[in-house]
Design an enzyme around this catalytic site. Structure first.
Site, mmCIF file in Angstrom:
data_model
loop_
_atom_site.group_PDB
_atom_site.id
_atom_site.type_symbol
_atom_site.label_atom_id
_atom_site.label_comp_id
_atom_site.label_asym_id
_atom_site.label_seq_id
_atom_site.Cartn_x
_atom_site.Cartn_y
_atom_site.Cartn_z
ATOM 1 N N TYR A 199 0.829 -1.191 0.000
ATOM 2 C CA TYR A 199 0.000 0.000 0.000
ATOM 3 C C TYR A 199 0.874 1.257 0.000
ATOM 4 O O TYR A 199 1.986 1.250 0.535
ATOM 5 C CB TYR A 199 -0.877 0.061 1.255
ATOM 6 C CG TYR A 199 -1.993 -0.946 1.306
ATOM 7 C CD1 TYR A 199 -3.218 -0.680 0.707
ATOM 8 C CD2 TYR A 199 -1.838 -2.163 1.980
ATOM 9 C CE1 TYR A 199 -4.264 -1.598 0.774
ATOM 10 C CE2 TYR A 199 -2.870 -3.083 2.043
ATOM 11 C CZ TYR A 199 -4.079 -2.795 1.445
ATOM 12 O OH TYR A 199 -5.107 -3.702 1.502
ATOM 13 N N TYR B 94 -0.211 -10.146 0.602
ATOM 14 C CA TYR B 94 0.864 -9.574 1.409
ATOM 15 C C TYR B 94 0.880 -10.209 2.796
ATOM 16 O O TYR B 94 -0.143 -10.710 3.288
ATOM 17 C CB TYR B 94 0.746 -8.052 1.511
ATOM 18 C CG TYR B 94 -0.550 -7.537 2.114
ATOM 19 C CD1 TYR B 94 -0.732 -7.466 3.490
ATOM 20 C CD2 TYR B 94 -1.579 -7.087 1.295
ATOM 21 C CE1 TYR B 94 -1.905 -6.976 4.028
ATOM 22 C CE2 TYR B 94 -2.746 -6.595 1.825
ATOM 23 C CZ TYR B 94 -2.907 -6.540 3.200
ATOM 24 O OH TYR B 94 -4.075 -6.056 3.743
ATOM 25 N N ARG C 215 -2.475 -12.185 3.770
ATOM 26 C CA ARG C 215 -3.819 -11.803 3.350
ATOM 27 C C ARG C 215 -4.060 -12.208 1.903
ATOM 28 O O ARG C 215 -3.234 -11.990 1.042
ATOM 29 C CB ARG C 215 -4.004 -10.275 3.430
ATOM 30 C CG ARG C 215 -3.988 -9.621 4.768
ATOM 31 C CD ARG C 215 -5.192 -9.850 5.671
ATOM 32 N NE ARG C 215 -6.411 -10.341 5.109
ATOM 33 C CZ ARG C 215 -7.421 -9.578 4.652
ATOM 34 N NH1 ARG C 215 -7.326 -8.275 4.685
ATOM 35 N NH2 ARG C 215 -8.522 -10.132 4.199
ATOM 36 N N HIS D 246 -7.188 -8.702 -2.280
ATOM 37 C CA HIS D 246 -8.501 -8.112 -2.018
ATOM 38 C C HIS D 246 -8.493 -6.629 -2.363
ATOM 39 O O HIS D 246 -7.440 -6.003 -2.467
ATOM 40 C CB HIS D 246 -8.906 -8.300 -0.553
ATOM 41 C CG HIS D 246 -7.968 -7.663 0.421
ATOM 42 N ND1 HIS D 246 -6.798 -8.260 0.834
ATOM 43 C CD2 HIS D 246 -7.996 -6.449 1.045
ATOM 44 C CE1 HIS D 246 -6.163 -7.461 1.675
ATOM 45 N NE2 HIS D 246 -6.869 -6.348 1.811
ATOM 46 N N HIS E 262 -10.516 -3.057 -1.025
ATOM 47 C CA HIS E 262 -11.402 -2.443 -0.041
ATOM 48 C C HIS E 262 -12.450 -1.586 -0.738
ATOM 49 O O HIS E 262 -12.126 -0.847 -1.681
ATOM 50 C CB HIS E 262 -10.603 -1.570 0.929
ATOM 51 C CG HIS E 262 -9.609 -2.320 1.748
ATOM 52 N ND1 HIS E 262 -9.896 -2.816 3.004
ATOM 53 C CD2 HIS E 262 -8.319 -2.660 1.493
ATOM 54 C CE1 HIS E 262 -8.829 -3.420 3.494
ATOM 55 N NE2 HIS E 262 -7.863 -3.350 2.599
#
Length: 234
Positions: free
Chosen positions: A106, A145, A155, A158, A160
């Site tokens: 991110y 990640y 994880r 995905h 959000h």
């Protein structure tokens, strides 16, 4: 959903506020019983988006962060409908997304995952649904990640989503996943959702939504409230 009433939220579709396998919930879950408040005009009539006019660039994550080239990764189209509890389309709903880049990183100071940043990708976009409740984004598929919830924790890929429907009573923050991810059995966030509702978080590959020689298409419909509601996921 009418301006006078809203169906009670079906908590059988949503993860519990305290899910010990997901360590953050231990710190943030309420320690006292929730107090139910009746819905009033402020919960049933707004807010609605009145900001600057959104453009095609706002929903194109492959272009809105470019500096000197295209972002790396597999281009994908994310599309679907936003529906109310009765299955009716919700027009002019604000849909916002944010995600990791193709390497699973991110653009955030807190994210120190040992993966490269992409100088041409900020990982965020927004759009309004059209008259038929349809949204659409062009982006790159996010990478998995690692995180420090438990040993060797990863994880699944995905995206959000944040949605404002016809009122604050229909507010939703959740995550969308991709089909057949091998990390599903090991992810405490995904598995915190009741089993019968987990598939509502998984997009479907669509050849119809796929653009030839350009981007794969995935369709994911979102239902705000009701017994078929898309689950909350933080």
């Amino acid at each position: 959903m009418s301006a006078r009433s809203a169906q009670a939220r079906d908590w059988e579709s949503h993860p519990p506020l305290l899910w010990p396998d997901y360590k953050s919930t231990v710190l943030r879950a309420p320690q006292q019983p929730l107090v139910k408040l009746d819905h009033g005009p402020s919960e049933l009539t707004g807010p609605s988006y009145v900001g600057p006019e959104l453009t095609a660039l706002d929903r194109d994550l492959t272009r809105n962060g470019r500096r000197n080239g295209e972002p790396l990764g597999q281009r994908i189209i994310l599309t679907g409908r936003v529906l109310d509890e009765a299955g009716r389309p919700i027009p002019n709903a604000l849909v916002e997304i944010w995600q990791a880049n193709a390497a699973g990183r991110y653009v955030h100071l807190v994210d120190q995952h040992d993966a490269p940043l992409d100088p041409n990708f900020i990982g965020a976009g927004r759009c309004l649904t059209d008259a038929n409740g349809v949204y659409e984004f062009l982006t790159v598929k996010p990478g998995a990640y690692s995180w420090r919830n438990h040993p060797n924790a990863w994880r699944p890929a995905h995206v959000h989503f944040s949605l404002f429907g016809s009122s604050i009573a229909a507010r939703l923050v959740t995550q969308m996943y991709f089909p057949d991810d091998p990390l599903f059995p090991y992810d405490p966030i995904f598995n915190g959702v009741p089993e019968a509702a987990r598939e509502r978080l998984v997009a479907k590959f669509s050849l119809e939504a796929t653009k030839a020689e350009f981007a794969l298409g995935f369709v994911w419909d979102i239902v705000l409230r009701g017994r078929h509601a898309t689950p909350f996921e933080a």
